[in-house]
Design a protein around this motif. Structure first.
Motif, PDB file in Angstrom:
ATOM      1  N   HIS A 257       0.830  -1.218   0.000  1.00  0.00           N
ATOM      2  CA  HIS A 257       0.000   0.000   0.000  1.00  0.00           C
ATOM      3  C   HIS A 257       0.857   1.259   0.000  1.00  0.00           C
ATOM      4  O   HIS A 257       0.532   2.249  -0.695  1.00  0.00           O
ATOM      5  N   LEU A 258       1.924   1.240   0.773  1.00  0.00           N
ATOM      6  CA  LEU A 258       2.726   2.449   0.952  1.00  0.00           C
ATOM      7  C   LEU A 258       3.565   2.794  -0.276  1.00  0.00           C
ATOM      8  O   LEU A 258       4.121   3.898  -0.348  1.00  0.00           O
ATOM      9  N   ARG A 259       3.667   1.872  -1.250  1.00  0.00           N
ATOM     10  CA  ARG A 259       4.367   2.216  -2.487  1.00  0.00           C
ATOM     11  C   ARG A 259       3.733   3.425  -3.159  1.00  0.00           C
ATOM     12  O   ARG A 259       4.419   4.252  -3.764  1.00  0.00           O
ATOM     13  N   ARG A 260       2.406   3.526  -3.043  1.00  0.00           N
ATOM     14  CA  ARG A 260       1.681   4.657  -3.636  1.00  0.00           C
ATOM     15  C   ARG A 260       2.088   5.983  -2.998  1.00  0.00           C
ATOM     16  O   ARG A 260       1.934   7.051  -3.594  1.00  0.00           O
ATOM     17  N   TYR A 261       2.633   5.896  -1.758  1.00  0.00           N
ATOM     18  CA  TYR A 261       2.953   7.100  -0.992  1.00  0.00           C
ATOM     19  C   TYR A 261       4.448   7.200  -0.695  1.00  0.00           C
ATOM     20  O   TYR A 261       4.841   7.863   0.267  1.00  0.00           O
ATOM     21  N   ASP A 262       5.268   6.539  -1.514  1.00  0.00           N
ATOM     22  CA  ASP A 262       6.729   6.558  -1.357  1.00  0.00           C
ATOM     23  C   ASP A 262       7.163   6.119   0.031  1.00  0.00           C
ATOM     24  O   ASP A 262       8.146   6.635   0.594  1.00  0.00           O
ATOM     25  N   GLY A 263       6.407   5.185   0.613  1.00  0.00           N
ATOM     26  CA  GLY A 263       6.778   4.636   1.908  1.00  0.00           C
ATOM     27  C   GLY A 263       6.471   5.541   3.090  1.00  0.00           C
ATOM     28  O   GLY A 263       6.874   5.237   4.217  1.00  0.00           O
ATOM     29  N   ASP A 264       5.745   6.614   2.856  1.00  0.00           N
ATOM     30  CA  ASP A 264       5.491   7.598   3.910  1.00  0.00           C
ATOM     31  C   ASP A 264       4.035   7.482   4.371  1.00  0.00           C
ATOM     32  O   ASP A 264       3.109   7.918   3.660  1.00  0.00           O
ATOM     33  N   ILE A 265       3.837   6.934   5.561  1.00  0.00           N
ATOM     34  CA  ILE A 265       2.470   6.745   6.041  1.00  0.00           C
ATOM     35  C   ILE A 265       1.779   8.067   6.314  1.00  0.00           C
ATOM     36  O   ILE A 265       0.535   8.161   6.235  1.00  0.00           O
ATOM     37  N   TRP A 266       2.539   9.119   6.585  1.00  0.00           N
ATOM     38  CA  TRP A 266       1.916  10.423   6.818  1.00  0.00           C
ATOM     39  C   TRP A 266       1.396  11.029   5.521  1.00  0.00           C
ATOM     40  O   TRP A 266       0.423  11.801   5.540  1.00  0.00           O
ATOM     41  N   ARG A 267       2.009  10.692   4.394  1.00  0.00           N
ATOM     42  CA  ARG A 267       1.450  11.122   3.107  1.00  0.00           C
ATOM     43  C   ARG A 267       0.092  10.460   2.902  1.00  0.00           C
ATOM     44  O   ARG A 267      -0.849  11.087   2.399  1.00  0.00           O
TER      45      ARG A 267
ATOM     46  N   GLY B 226      10.216  -3.599   3.702  1.00  0.00           N
ATOM     47  CA  GLY B 226       9.443  -4.563   4.473  1.00  0.00           C
ATOM     48  C   GLY B 226      10.190  -5.300   5.550  1.00  0.00           C
ATOM     49  O   GLY B 226       9.588  -6.124   6.264  1.00  0.00           O
ATOM     50  N   MET B 227      11.477  -5.061   5.703  1.00  0.00           N
ATOM     51  CA  MET B 227      12.244  -5.804   6.703  1.00  0.00           C
ATOM     52  C   MET B 227      11.803  -5.418   8.114  1.00  0.00           C
ATOM     53  O   MET B 227      11.571  -4.243   8.404  1.00  0.00           O
ATOM     54  N   ILE B 228      11.654  -6.425   8.972  1.00  0.00           N
ATOM     55  CA  ILE B 228      11.219  -6.192  10.343  1.00  0.00           C
ATOM     56  C   ILE B 228      12.281  -5.406  11.105  1.00  0.00           C
ATOM     57  O   ILE B 228      13.477  -5.716  11.049  1.00  0.00           O
ATOM     58  N   ARG B 229      11.824  -4.389  11.808  1.00  0.00           N
ATOM     59  CA  ARG B 229      12.678  -3.666  12.742  1.00  0.00           C
ATOM     60  C   ARG B 229      12.496  -4.328  14.106  1.00  0.00           C
ATOM     61  O   ARG B 229      11.547  -4.041  14.825  1.00  0.00           O
ATOM     62  N   GLN B 230      13.413  -5.211  14.437  1.00  0.00           N
ATOM     63  CA  GLN B 230      13.203  -6.094  15.577  1.00  0.00           C
ATOM     64  C   GLN B 230      13.036  -5.333  16.887  1.00  0.00           C
ATOM     65  O   GLN B 230      12.228  -5.720  17.738  1.00  0.00           O
ATOM     66  N   ASP B 231      13.776  -4.243  17.042  1.00  0.00           N
ATOM     67  CA  ASP B 231      13.656  -3.509  18.297  1.00  0.00           C
ATOM     68  C   ASP B 231      12.256  -2.908  18.459  1.00  0.00           C
ATOM     69  O   ASP B 231      11.693  -2.906  19.563  1.00  0.00           O
ATOM     70  N   VAL B 232      11.678  -2.443  17.358  1.00  0.00           N
ATOM     71  CA  VAL B 232      10.322  -1.888  17.427  1.00  0.00           C
ATOM     72  C   VAL B 232       9.297  -3.004  17.578  1.00  0.00           C
ATOM     73  O   VAL B 232       8.362  -2.908  18.378  1.00  0.00           O
TER      74      VAL B 232
ATOM     75  N   GLU C  18      -6.520   0.550   0.675  1.00  0.00           N
ATOM     76  CA  GLU C  18      -5.465   0.576   1.685  1.00  0.00           C
ATOM     77  C   GLU C  18      -5.894   1.240   2.982  1.00  0.00           C
ATOM     78  O   GLU C  18      -5.180   1.149   3.990  1.00  0.00           O
ATOM     79  N   ASP C  19      -7.035   1.891   2.995  1.00  0.00           N
ATOM     80  CA  ASP C  19      -7.349   2.783   4.105  1.00  0.00           C
ATOM     81  C   ASP C  19      -7.407   2.086   5.460  1.00  0.00           C
ATOM     82  O   ASP C  19      -6.766   2.527   6.421  1.00  0.00           O
ATOM     83  N   MET C  20      -8.163   1.007   5.583  1.00  0.00           N
ATOM     84  CA  MET C  20      -8.278   0.372   6.895  1.00  0.00           C
ATOM     85  C   MET C  20      -6.967  -0.259   7.329  1.00  0.00           C
ATOM     86  O   MET C  20      -6.580  -0.180   8.505  1.00  0.00           O
ATOM     87  N   ASP C  21      -6.236  -0.878   6.395  1.00  0.00           N
ATOM     88  CA  ASP C  21      -4.961  -1.498   6.748  1.00  0.00           C
ATOM     89  C   ASP C  21      -3.976  -0.467   7.289  1.00  0.00           C
ATOM     90  O   ASP C  21      -3.311  -0.687   8.311  1.00  0.00           O
ATOM     91  N   LEU C  22      -3.874   0.672   6.617  1.00  0.00           N
ATOM     92  CA  LEU C  22      -2.900   1.683   7.036  1.00  0.00           C
ATOM     93  C   LEU C  22      -3.370   2.433   8.273  1.00  0.00           C
ATOM     94  O   LEU C  22      -2.548   2.817   9.118  1.00  0.00           O
ATOM     95  N   LEU C  23      -4.671   2.641   8.400  1.00  0.00           N
ATOM     96  CA  LEU C  23      -5.176   3.271   9.623  1.00  0.00           C
ATOM     97  C   LEU C  23      -4.873   2.397  10.832  1.00  0.00           C
ATOM     98  O   LEU C  23      -4.425   2.884  11.879  1.00  0.00           O
ATOM     99  N   ASN C  24      -5.108   1.100  10.700  1.00  0.00           N
ATOM    100  CA  ASN C  24      -4.838   0.176  11.794  1.00  0.00           C
ATOM    101  C   ASN C  24      -3.348   0.160  12.133  1.00  0.00           C
ATOM    102  O   ASN C  24      -2.965   0.190  13.317  1.00  0.00           O
ATOM    103  N   LEU C  25      -2.507   0.136  11.124  1.00  0.00           N
ATOM    104  CA  LEU C  25      -1.058   0.147  11.356  1.00  0.00           C
ATOM    105  C   LEU C  25      -0.638   1.413  12.092  1.00  0.00           C
ATOM    106  O   LEU C  25       0.102   1.344  13.089  1.00  0.00           O
ATOM    107  N   LEU C  26      -1.099   2.553  11.622  1.00  0.00           N
ATOM    108  CA  LEU C  26      -0.705   3.815  12.248  1.00  0.00           C
ATOM    109  C   LEU C  26      -1.202   3.879  13.689  1.00  0.00           C
ATOM    110  O   LEU C  26      -0.463   4.274  14.601  1.00  0.00           O
ATOM    111  N   ALA C  27      -2.435   3.476  13.907  1.00  0.00           N
ATOM    112  CA  ALA C  27      -2.993   3.533  15.256  1.00  0.00           C
ATOM    113  C   ALA C  27      -2.235   2.628  16.213  1.00  0.00           C
ATOM    114  O   ALA C  27      -1.936   3.008  17.352  1.00  0.00           O
TER     115      ALA C  27
END
Length: 342
Positions: A192-202, A248-254, A217-226
């Motif tokens: 989904h974020l490819r459409r927004y250059d990887g920027d969830i705030w866009r 897409g690589m997992i940021r393990q610390d996060v 993409e709306d519900m998936d990205l809203l849920n992720l951001l929340a």
């Protein structure tokens, strides 16, 4: 069954709670919140009688007025709750409907620098506010919390964190076992974020500027951001995503910060609190789209491994997906009220 309204045997009262804990919250959401309080039939007839209480919290994107939504051929929960009290199936109780909505869809009922102090709001403001105005039994053994989905998540973790307040819970398809419920959504969000250059705030700026939920993409990205705002916000409120939004690589610390909030993983550290519970209702649909039936099984096993007595737990899997399971609520309410009745 009337499609518009029904007369209650009890009474539903509307209030507004002014929260000092939510005042100035990071999302600038209202600090004055509506609260609905249901009192059972006969409440006015015995002015010396005190009642147990059940707190009802909602799923992601839920707000208070949605408790009165009426689906075809079904009644909203305040009416089905009223019916179990009017029929005598459940001992009488006060039921409190709490609002914890945020601008990004929900708070997960936790304290977070990204959203605000919603856990403390419920525990340290709403509960005392209700106890001061209604004839409740002010003791954890007579107070329960119940919810579905994100509300089911809140119902699982709140008694862990505050066993001094809550002594029973019901979780319907609550968020649990995060590697199955959340992680499978991550690669979809990368796409989904490819459409927004990887920027969830866009995406968020775009979402706010058009009719909501008009793109896939709306519900998936809203849920992720929340969820990132709830589980992995920095001290300044900025959310860290648990994966790189471009590759897409997992940021393990996060991701580890998210996992620390997984109810299944929280149980061992709160074993004593869970052993103190008088009743724990766990259920989920066998076709749940987020595999929360599997999370329910894992949560139950974690409780048993922590020494919670099996007779305290009511566990059931039933044929359903994630939606349309509100008919389960009065079943759990009845069971909880028998457990917390004086």
């Amino acid at each position: 069954m009337l499609p518009w309204s029904a007369e209650l045997a009890g009474r539903l009262e509307e209030h507004v709670v002014s929260s000092e804990l939510l005042r100035g919250n990071p999302l600038d959401d209202p600090h004055e919140r509506p609260v609905l309080v249901y009192v059972p039939p006969g409440y006015d007839d015995e002015p010396e009688r005190r009642y147990p209480s059940v707190y009802a919290i909602q799923g992601f994107t839920g707000h208070l007025e949605m408790w009165r939504n009426r689906m075809p051929y079904r009644q909203p929960f305040p009416e089905t709750a009223d019916a179990v009290f009017a029929s005598g199936e459940a001992p009488p109780a006060v039921v409190v409907f709490v609002d914890a909505w945020t601008a990004h869809g929900g708070s997960q009922f936790v304290d977070s620098p990204g959203t605000g102090r919603y856990h403390s709001y419920i525990c340290d403001e709403v509960v005392p506010w209700v106890d001061a105005r209604y004839r409740t039994l002010n003791a954890p053994e007579h107070r329960a919390i119940s919810g579905k989905s994100s509300g089911g998540y809140g119902a699982m973790i709140t008694p862990m964190l505050r066993p001094d307040l809550f002594g029973a819970l019901a979780t319907h398809a609550g968020d649990a076992l995060f590697e199955y419920s959340y992680m499978p959504e991550f690669p979809k969000c990368v796409r989904h974020l490819r459409r927004y250059d990887g920027d969830i705030w866009r995406w968020w700026d775009d979402f706010k500027g058009r009719t909501s939920f008009t793109r896939p993409e709306d519900m998936d990205l809203l849920n992720l951001l929340a969820m990132a705002l709830c589980y992995s916000a920095r001290d300044d409120g900025t959310p860290d995503l648990p994966f790189d939004p471009v590759n897409g690589m997992i940021r393990q610390d996060v991701w580890d910060r998210w996992l620390a909030w997984d109810p299944v993983r929280m149980v061992p550290g709160h074993a004593e609190a869970m052993r103190s519970q008088r009743a724990i209702w766990i259920d989920g649909g066998t076709r749940d789209e987020w595999f929360l039936d599997v999370g329910a099984q894992a949560f139950r096993q974690a409780l048993l491994d922590a020494g919670v007595r099996e007779d305290v737990i009511r566990f059931e899997l039933f044929e359903a997906g994630h939606g349309g399971i509100d008919y389960r609520y009065p079943l759990a309410l009845t069971w909880l009220c028998h457990a917390i009745a004086p």
